[in-house]
Design a protein around this motif. Structure first.
Motif, mmCIF file in Angstrom:
data_model
loop_
_atom_site.group_PDB
_atom_site.id
_atom_site.type_symbol
_atom_site.label_atom_id
_atom_site.label_comp_id
_atom_site.label_asym_id
_atom_site.label_seq_id
_atom_site.Cartn_x
_atom_site.Cartn_y
_atom_site.Cartn_z
ATOM 1 N N LEU A 1 -22.804 11.096 6.609
ATOM 2 C CA LEU A 1 -23.490 9.838 6.342
ATOM 3 C C LEU A 1 -24.139 9.299 7.613
ATOM 4 O O LEU A 1 -23.593 9.442 8.711
ATOM 5 C CB LEU A 1 -22.519 8.798 5.787
ATOM 6 N N ILE A 2 -25.299 8.680 7.443
ATOM 7 C CA ILE A 2 -26.028 8.048 8.540
ATOM 8 C C ILE A 2 -26.009 6.542 8.313
ATOM 9 O O ILE A 2 -26.414 6.056 7.244
ATOM 10 C CB ILE A 2 -27.493 8.538 8.602
ATOM 11 N N ILE A 3 -25.558 5.781 9.303
ATOM 12 C CA ILE A 3 -25.479 4.328 9.144
ATOM 13 C C ILE A 3 -26.868 3.724 9.040
ATOM 14 O O ILE A 3 -27.138 2.884 8.192
ATOM 15 C CB ILE A 3 -24.700 3.697 10.316
ATOM 16 N N GLY A 4 -27.771 4.126 9.904
ATOM 17 C CA GLY A 4 -29.162 3.679 9.835
ATOM 18 C C GLY A 4 -29.378 2.310 10.425
ATOM 19 O O GLY A 4 -29.751 2.171 11.587
ATOM 20 N N ASP A 5 -29.130 1.264 9.658
ATOM 21 C CA ASP A 5 -29.348 -0.105 10.139
ATOM 22 C C ASP A 5 -28.065 -0.625 10.775
ATOM 23 O O ASP A 5 -27.382 -1.504 10.249
ATOM 24 C CB ASP A 5 -29.775 -1.000 8.975
ATOM 25 N N PHE A 6 -27.742 -0.072 11.924
ATOM 26 C CA PHE A 6 -26.505 -0.344 12.644
ATOM 27 C C PHE A 6 -26.771 -1.458 13.646
ATOM 28 O O PHE A 6 -27.476 -1.266 14.635
ATOM 29 C CB PHE A 6 -26.076 0.938 13.359
ATOM 30 N N SER A 7 -26.222 -2.638 13.403
ATOM 31 C CA SER A 7 -26.481 -3.764 14.290
ATOM 32 C C SER A 7 -25.319 -4.736 14.253
ATOM 33 O O SER A 7 -24.402 -4.616 13.430
ATOM 34 C CB SER A 7 -27.764 -4.492 13.888
ATOM 35 N N ALA A 8 -25.360 -5.711 15.142
ATOM 36 C CA ALA A 8 -24.293 -6.712 15.225
ATOM 37 C C ALA A 8 -24.301 -7.661 14.033
ATOM 38 O O ALA A 8 -23.321 -8.368 13.801
ATOM 39 C CB ALA A 8 -24.433 -7.512 16.523
ATOM 40 N N LYS A 9 -25.378 -7.687 13.257
ATOM 41 C CA LYS A 9 -25.435 -8.533 12.069
ATOM 42 C C LYS A 9 -24.830 -7.845 10.854
ATOM 43 O O LYS A 9 -24.418 -8.520 9.907
ATOM 44 C CB LYS A 9 -26.881 -8.927 11.762
ATOM 45 N N ASN A 10 -24.811 -6.525 10.856
ATOM 46 C CA ASN A 10 -24.363 -5.777 9.682
ATOM 47 C C ASN A 10 -22.913 -5.323 9.771
ATOM 48 O O ASN A 10 -22.460 -4.553 8.925
ATOM 49 C CB ASN A 10 -25.261 -4.558 9.460
ATOM 50 N N VAL A 11 -22.209 -5.767 10.798
ATOM 51 C CA VAL A 11 -20.802 -5.412 10.977
ATOM 52 C C VAL A 11 -19.983 -6.688 11.095
ATOM 53 O O VAL A 11 -20.383 -7.624 11.798
ATOM 54 C CB VAL A 11 -20.596 -4.541 12.230
ATOM 55 N N VAL A 12 -18.864 -6.735 10.396
ATOM 56 C CA VAL A 12 -17.917 -7.841 10.541
ATOM 57 C C VAL A 12 -16.591 -7.282 11.034
ATOM 58 O O VAL A 12 -16.282 -6.105 10.829
ATOM 59 C CB VAL A 12 -17.705 -8.616 9.222
ATOM 60 N N VAL A 13 -15.827 -8.132 11.710
ATOM 61 C CA VAL A 13 -14.500 -7.738 12.182
ATOM 62 C C VAL A 13 -13.492 -8.771 11.694
ATOM 63 O O VAL A 13 -13.815 -9.952 11.520
ATOM 64 C CB VAL A 13 -14.435 -7.616 13.717
ATOM 65 N N ASP A 14 -12.259 -8.305 11.473
ATOM 66 C CA ASP A 14 -11.205 -9.233 11.073
ATOM 67 C C ASP A 14 -10.419 -9.663 12.298
ATOM 68 O O ASP A 14 -10.745 -9.303 13.434
ATOM 69 C CB ASP A 14 -10.321 -8.624 9.987
ATOM 70 N N GLN A 15 -9.338 -10.426 12.084
ATOM 71 C CA GLN A 15 -8.596 -10.990 13.203
ATOM 72 C C GLN A 15 -7.855 -9.947 14.024
ATOM 73 O O GLN A 15 -7.407 -10.232 15.130
ATOM 74 C CB GLN A 15 -7.613 -12.048 12.686
ATOM 75 N N ARG A 16 -7.716 -8.728 13.497
ATOM 76 C CA ARG A 16 -7.093 -7.654 14.266
ATOM 77 C C ARG A 16 -8.119 -6.726 14.898
ATOM 78 O O ARG A 16 -7.758 -5.758 15.555
ATOM 79 C CB ARG A 16 -6.145 -6.855 13.378
ATOM 80 N N GLY A 17 -9.408 -7.013 14.695
ATOM 81 C CA GLY A 17 -10.450 -6.219 15.320
ATOM 82 C C GLY A 17 -10.923 -5.044 14.496
ATOM 83 O O GLY A 17 -11.747 -4.254 14.981
ATOM 84 N N PHE A 18 -10.443 -4.892 13.257
ATOM 85 C CA PHE A 18 -10.927 -3.806 12.419
ATOM 86 C C PHE A 18 -12.340 -4.124 11.942
ATOM 87 O O PHE A 18 -12.638 -5.256 11.546
ATOM 88 C CB PHE A 18 -10.004 -3.593 11.216
#
Length: 419
Positions: free
Chosen positions: A146-163
Motif C-alpha cells: 500500500l502507498i499512503i500518498g497524501d501523507f501529512s500532519a493533517k491526515n494523521v492523528v495520535v492518541d494520548q499514548r502516541g499511537f
C-alpha cells in the motif's frame, strides 16, 4: 438536531447535519446514536469513487499483526458504503478518531497545543516515540503493497499514548486482490510532497519515505519544517514547495537560507537520524534510489531510543534530549530566545544545585507489548525519571551493603574501644 437519513452498509442511520470537518472533496458527518462511527460524504460522488471503495472493502490491511487491545487501528479503513434513500452513492463509513482522545499530528508542532492536549507527555521522548510509530506504520503498509500518498500532519492523528492513525484512507494507492487492478495514490499535500510528486507523478514508496522524513524532522525539532525559510537570493514570497523543488533545505544548505533567530539546530537529532535527514533532503531529494527507506528510519529511531541514548536535563526536568549532546539544547534555546519549547512561560527553571552537578539518568524505551513498541514513558513535570526497567544497582544493593557495613563497623569499634 436535524439529520439526514442514509443507508450505511445496508442499514439505515442518521447523519447529523453539523459536519466534524469539510475539505475540498468531502465532509465528515457524525452518526446519530454512536460516538465511534462517521460517514465521509463526497461533494461530487461518482462511479469511480464507488468502484475504488468496493475494491478497498475486499482488503483488510494490517489485520495479521497482533496489537495491544487498547491500541487504536493504524488506518481509518472504510467499513461500508453509504447511499441515499434514493439509492445514489454518497460516500463511506469509517471509525471516528477525534478529540480529545485523538489529536492531529500538526498540533504537536506548537508548544501551547502540546501542553494543552498532552499535559503529562509532551516532551521530546514522547515525540521520539511517535516518530517510531509513524516509521513502523509506513514500513508495514509498504510491506503489504500500500502507498499512503497524501501523507501529512493533517491526515494523521495520535492518541494520548502516541499511537498513530492515518485518516484519509480513500486516497491510499493499492492493487485489487485477484484482479490486479491498480488504484494509484493521486492526492498530495504540497508541504510534504517529494519533487516528483510536485511534478505530477503519483504516490510511491519513495514519496511516502520523503513525507515520513519531513514529519520526523518536524516532530524532533518541535515543529520546524526542514524546507522552511527564505532563500538569500530571493525577495519574493517563497512557499515550502518552492524550496523543495529547488532543493533548498537549511538542514543541508544553511548558507543558502536566511536562518531565523531561535531556529532549533539540526544537531538536536540523534546522529543516526540526522544522517538520514541530510541524505533525504540532500542527495536523496532528487535521486529516489538514495532516499532513505522507512525501514532505515525505523532502525535509526530504534537506536535513538536504546538504553542510555536519552538524558533528562537536571535544570528543567521536562527537557529530554539525545545523550550525544553535552548540553541541553532546549535550555540553551530558552535562555537565548526566551521561548521554552516544552514548558509554559510561567514555569521557571529550577536553579542548579550547589556542589557537584547531578548526573542525568538515562531512560530506556518502553516494553514491547504484543509486537508493538509504545512511545517512551512520560513522567510528571518536576520529577526526574528513574531508569524505566527499575534496575538501579545503587539503590538495589550497593547502598544497603554500605549502610550495613557501616553499622557493623560502628558496633565493632564500640565493643573494642568502648566508644
Amino acid at each position: 438536531m436535524t439529520g439526514r437519513r442514509v443507508l450505511l452498509d445496508g442499514r439505515p442511520v442518521v447523519l447529523l447535519e453539523q459536519a466534524l470537518g469539510s475539505g475540498l472533496e468531502a465532509a465528515v458527518h457524525p452518526v446519530e446514536g454512536t460516538d465511534d462511527l462517521v460517514v465521509k460524504v463526497y461533494h461530487q460522488p461518482d462511479a469511480a469513487r464507488e468502484h475504488r471503495l468496493r475494491r478497498m472493502l475486499a482488503l483488510n490491511p494490517l489485520a495479521g499483526r497482533p496489537v495491544d487491545g487498547g491500541q487504536p487501528p493504524e488506518l481509518a479503513w472504510p467499513v461500508g458504503l453509504a447511499y441515499g434513500t434514493d439509492g445514489g452513492f454518497l460516500g463511506y463509513g469509517m471509525g471516528r478518531f477525534a478529540g480529545p482522545e485523538h489529536v492531529q499530528l500538526m498540533a504537536l508542532f506548537n508548544r501551547e497545543q502540546r501542553l494543552r492536549r498532552f499535559p503529562a507527555e509532551a516532551d521530546w521522548r514522547f515525540l521520539l516515540g511517535i516518530c517510531w510509530n509513524l516509521a513502523f506504520m509506513t514500513a508495514r503498509l509498504h510491506h503489504e503493497g500500500l502507498i499512503i500518498g497524501d501523507f501529512s500532519a493533517k491526515n494523521v492523528v495520535v492518541d494520548q499514548r502516541g499511537f498513530a492513525t492515518f485518516l484519509d484512507c480513500d486516497s491510499i494507492g493499492f492493487a485489487a486482490p485477484g484482479t490486479g487492478e491498480t488504484f494509484p495514490a493521486t492526492l498530495h499535500t504540497p508541504d510534504y510532497a517529494a519533487p516528483e510528486r510536485l511534478r505530477g507523478e503519483p504516490g510511491s514508496v519513495p514519496s511516502d519515505d520523503f513525507a515520513l522524513a519531513v514529519l520526523v524532522y518536524q516532530l524532533l525539532t518541535a515543529g520546524y519544517h526542514p524546507f522552511g525559510g527564505v532563500p538569500r537570493d530571493s525577495e519574493d514570497d517563497v512557499q515550502i514547495s518552492d524550496n523543495i523543488t529547488a532543493s533548498r533545505s537549511f538542514v543541508v544548505r544553511p548558507e543558502a537560507m536566511i536562518i531565523p533567530r531561535g531556529l532549533v539546530d539540526p544537531a538536536v537529532l540523534p546522529p543516526a537520524v540526522l544522517a538520514l535527514a541530510r541524505q533525504a533532503f540532500g542527495s536523496g531529494l532528487l535521486d529516489t534510489a538514495q532516499r532513505p527507506s522507512s525501514q532505515q528510519w525505523l532502525a535509526a529511531l530504534e537506536e535513538s531510543r536504546a538504553e542510555g541514548a536519552i538524558t533528562i536535563c537536571p535544570r528543567r526536568p521536562r527537557h529530554a534530549h539525545g545523550a550525544h549532546l553535552a548540553r541541553c539544547p532546549w535550555c540553551d534555546r530558552a535562555d537565548e530566545t526566551g521561548h521554552d519549547a516544552f514548558n509554559a512561560p510561567e514555569q521557571t527553571p529550577q536553579p542548579p544545585p550547589t556542589g557537584s552537578p547531578p548526573v542525568p539518568e538515562p531512560l530506556s524505551p518502553g516494553p514491547v507489548i504484543h509486537g508493538v513498541t509504545p512511545p517512551l514513558p512520560a513522567h510528571p513535570p518536576g520529577q526526574q525519571a528513574a531508569p524505566s526497567d527499575g534496575n538501579d544497582p545503587w539503590s538495589d544493593w550497593i547502598k544497603p551493603l554500605l549502610i550495613g557495613a557501616g553499622v557493623v563497623l560502628f558496633f565493632l569499634l564500640r565493643f573494642h574501644w568502648g566508644v
